[in-house]
Motif scaffolding. Structure first.
Motif, PDB file in Angstrom:
ATOM      1  N   THR A 199       0.838  -1.203   0.000  1.00  0.00           N
ATOM      2  CA  THR A 199       0.000   0.000   0.000  1.00  0.00           C
ATOM      3  C   THR A 199       0.871   1.251   0.000  1.00  0.00           C
ATOM      4  N   PHE A 200       1.921   1.251   0.833  1.00  0.00           N
ATOM      5  CA  PHE A 200       2.835   2.390   0.874  1.00  0.00           C
ATOM      6  C   PHE A 200       3.541   2.582  -0.466  1.00  0.00           C
ATOM      7  N   VAL A 201       3.997   1.473  -1.060  1.00  0.00           N
ATOM      8  CA  VAL A 201       4.738   1.563  -2.328  1.00  0.00           C
ATOM      9  C   VAL A 201       3.831   2.057  -3.456  1.00  0.00           C
ATOM     10  N   ILE A 202       2.657   1.450  -3.578  1.00  0.00           N
ATOM     11  CA  ILE A 202       1.754   1.781  -4.682  1.00  0.00           C
ATOM     12  C   ILE A 202       1.203   3.199  -4.552  1.00  0.00           C
ATOM     13  N   THR A 203       0.785   3.572  -3.346  1.00  0.00           N
ATOM     14  CA  THR A 203       0.227   4.921  -3.167  1.00  0.00           C
ATOM     15  C   THR A 203       1.300   5.995  -3.312  1.00  0.00           C
ATOM     16  N   SER A 204       2.544   5.661  -2.974  1.00  0.00           N
ATOM     17  CA  SER A 204       3.640   6.606  -3.186  1.00  0.00           C
ATOM     18  C   SER A 204       3.822   6.863  -4.671  1.00  0.00           C
ATOM     19  N   THR A 205       3.839   5.783  -5.445  1.00  0.00           N
ATOM     20  CA  THR A 205       3.998   5.899  -6.888  1.00  0.00           C
ATOM     21  C   THR A 205       2.839   6.685  -7.497  1.00  0.00           C
ATOM     22  N   TRP A 206       1.644   6.414  -7.023  1.00  0.00           N
ATOM     23  CA  TRP A 206       0.454   7.103  -7.530  1.00  0.00           C
ATOM     24  C   TRP A 206       0.539   8.604  -7.234  1.00  0.00           C
ATOM     25  N   ALA A 207       0.968   8.945  -6.027  1.00  0.00           N
ATOM     26  CA  ALA A 207       1.027  10.347  -5.617  1.00  0.00           C
ATOM     27  C   ALA A 207       2.128  11.113  -6.355  1.00  0.00           C
ATOM     28  N   LEU A 208       3.243  10.449  -6.613  1.00  0.00           N
ATOM     29  CA  LEU A 208       4.381  11.121  -7.241  1.00  0.00           C
ATOM     30  C   LEU A 208       4.338  11.076  -8.761  1.00  0.00           C
ATOM     31  N   GLY A 209       3.654  10.064  -9.308  1.00  0.00           N
ATOM     32  CA  GLY A 209       3.671   9.888 -10.752  1.00  0.00           C
ATOM     33  C   GLY A 209       4.960   9.204 -11.192  1.00  0.00           C
ATOM     34  N   ILE A 210       5.057   8.868 -12.469  1.00  0.00           N
ATOM     35  CA  ILE A 210       6.227   8.147 -12.978  1.00  0.00           C
ATOM     36  C   ILE A 210       7.497   8.974 -12.816  1.00  0.00           C
ATOM     37  N   THR A 211       7.464  10.221 -13.270  1.00  0.00           N
ATOM     38  CA  THR A 211       8.673  11.038 -13.206  1.00  0.00           C
ATOM     39  C   THR A 211       9.042  11.406 -11.766  1.00  0.00           C
ATOM     40  N   GLY A 212       8.044  11.583 -10.929  1.00  0.00           N
ATOM     41  CA  GLY A 212       8.321  11.897  -9.531  1.00  0.00           C
ATOM     42  C   GLY A 212       8.892  10.714  -8.786  1.00  0.00           C
ATOM     43  N   THR A 213       8.465   9.521  -9.152  1.00  0.00           N
ATOM     44  CA  THR A 213       8.938   8.305  -8.495  1.00  0.00           C
ATOM     45  C   THR A 213      10.331   7.916  -8.957  1.00  0.00           C
ATOM     46  N   PHE A 214      10.551   7.998 -10.261  1.00  0.00           N
ATOM     47  CA  PHE A 214      11.778   7.469 -10.843  1.00  0.00           C
ATOM     48  C   PHE A 214      12.774   8.578 -11.202  1.00  0.00           C
ATOM     49  N   TYR A 241      16.120  14.708 -11.297  1.00  0.00           N
ATOM     50  CA  TYR A 241      17.506  14.731 -11.775  1.00  0.00           C
ATOM     51  C   TYR A 241      17.562  15.031 -13.272  1.00  0.00           C
ATOM     52  N   PHE A 242      16.454  14.826 -13.954  1.00  0.00           N
ATOM     53  CA  PHE A 242      16.350  15.145 -15.374  1.00  0.00           C
ATOM     54  C   PHE A 242      15.863  16.573 -15.592  1.00  0.00           C
ATOM     55  N   GLY A 243      15.586  17.263 -14.498  1.00  0.00           N
ATOM     56  CA  GLY A 243      15.047  18.614 -14.607  1.00  0.00           C
ATOM     57  C   GLY A 243      13.535  18.651 -14.645  1.00  0.00           C
ATOM     58  N   ILE A 244      12.885  17.498 -14.411  1.00  0.00           N
ATOM     59  CA  ILE A 244      11.422  17.436 -14.378  1.00  0.00           C
ATOM     60  C   ILE A 244      10.999  17.566 -12.917  1.00  0.00           C
ATOM     61  N   LEU A 245      10.749  18.773 -12.485  1.00  0.00           N
ATOM     62  CA  LEU A 245      10.473  19.024 -11.078  1.00  0.00           C
ATOM     63  C   LEU A 245       8.976  19.132 -10.819  1.00  0.00           C
ATOM     64  N   MET A 246       8.576  18.715  -9.633  1.00  0.00           N
ATOM     65  CA  MET A 246       7.176  18.825  -9.235  1.00  0.00           C
ATOM     66  C   MET A 246       6.893  20.267  -8.809  1.00  0.00           C
ATOM     67  N   ASP A 247       5.650  20.690  -8.982  1.00  0.00           N
ATOM     68  CA  ASP A 247       5.271  22.069  -8.655  1.00  0.00           C
ATOM     69  C   ASP A 247       5.302  22.335  -7.161  1.00  0.00           C
ATOM     70  N   HIS A 248       4.992  21.315  -6.376  1.00  0.00           N
ATOM     71  CA  HIS A 248       4.982  21.479  -4.924  1.00  0.00           C
ATOM     72  C   HIS A 248       5.211  20.132  -4.261  1.00  0.00           C
ATOM     73  N   ARG A 249       5.568  20.155  -3.015  1.00  0.00           N
ATOM     74  CA  ARG A 249       5.833  18.952  -2.244  1.00  0.00           C
ATOM     75  C   ARG A 249       4.544  18.165  -2.024  1.00  0.00           C
ATOM     76  N   VAL A 250       4.610  16.856  -2.241  1.00  0.00           N
ATOM     77  CA  VAL A 250       3.454  15.991  -2.011  1.00  0.00           C
ATOM     78  C   VAL A 250       3.293  15.792  -0.507  1.00  0.00           C
ATOM     79  N   GLU A 251       2.136  16.147   0.008  1.00  0.00           N
ATOM     80  CA  GLU A 251       1.908  16.076   1.451  1.00  0.00           C
ATOM     81  C   GLU A 251       0.752  15.164   1.831  1.00  0.00           C
ATOM     82  N   GLY A 252       0.066  14.593   0.834  1.00  0.00           N
ATOM     83  CA  GLY A 252      -1.033  13.683   1.133  1.00  0.00           C
ATOM     84  C   GLY A 252      -0.533  12.286   1.470  1.00  0.00           C
ATOM     85  N   PHE A 253      -1.466  11.353   1.638  1.00  0.00           N
ATOM     86  CA  PHE A 253      -1.102   9.979   1.960  1.00  0.00           C
ATOM     87  C   PHE A 253      -0.295   9.369   0.828  1.00  0.00           C
TER      88      PHE A 253
END
Length: 206
Positions: free
Chosen positions: A106-121, A125-137
């Protein structure tokens, strides 16, 4: 008898599968952090994909995911090659590992869902930055839910197959992840701090 010594005495140290598993566990976070830092500084993968940071990140995601499956397969093989011994009494020998695996996944899958592919992987480092820090579950529960969830799944496997060696491997996994975070966390913070500084500088020029 010391519990740690008791567990260690139940490990068959002659099995090569044990060492292959330990190597793969350390290999993944170590190599991906090296590759990602090189990408940040030199854009090697991005250049291979014609300047597309997105496609480069997707390629790295496939590699990380694939080697993760290999790591899990080597761990399962290592467990099956180790001596079996009852660790928990019934019915906890089924309930505890099942619960650990469920929560861990549940932690692994929901983390990936919240961050998206580029946020997770390692997209940052490629310069693809998130707009804001993920603070939800699950980030409102744990700072590093993906690493914690993965460690829980390793422990679940050890308890499910009743292999004391798996518990030692799980401790090793936890140590490897802690070391990886000591390098990964500050570098990621630096990337976002650099962006914030550039954004602030641009606003002042306007």
């Amino acid at each position: 008898m010391d519990p740690i010594f008791d567990i260690a005495s139940s490990v068959d140290w002659s099995q090569y599968s044990l060492y292959f598993s330990l190597f793969s566990i350390a290999f993944n976070p170590t190599v991906w952090n090296i590759v990602a830092r090189n990408e940040y500084h030199h854009k090697t993968i991005t250049r291979v994909f014609g300047g597309s940071a997105k496609y480069g990140c997707y390629f790295l995601a496939v590699m990380i995911f694939g080697f993760g499956i290999l790591r899990d397969s080597l761990y399962e093989r290592a467990l099956k090659d180790q001596p079996q011994r009852a660790i928990l009494p019934e019915p906890f020998n089924v309930l505890v590992p099942a619960a650990l695996f469920l929560v861990g996944q549940t932690f692994v899958i929901t983390s990936t869902w919240a961050l998206g592919i580029t946020g997770t992987f390692l997209g940052d480092y490629f310069g693809i930055l998130m707009d804001h820090r993920v603070e939800g579950f699950p980030f409102n529960v744990l700072r590093d839910p993906m690493y914690v969830g993965s460690t829980m799944c390793f422990a679940a496997g050890a308890l499910w197959y009743e292999r004391p060696a798996g518990l030692l491997i799980t401790v090793y996994v936890y140590i490897v992840y802690i070391l990886a975070l000591r390098f990964e966390g500050p570098f990621t913070d630096m990337i976002y701090a650099t962006r914030a500084a550039k954004t602030s500088s641009s606003k002042k020029e306007l």
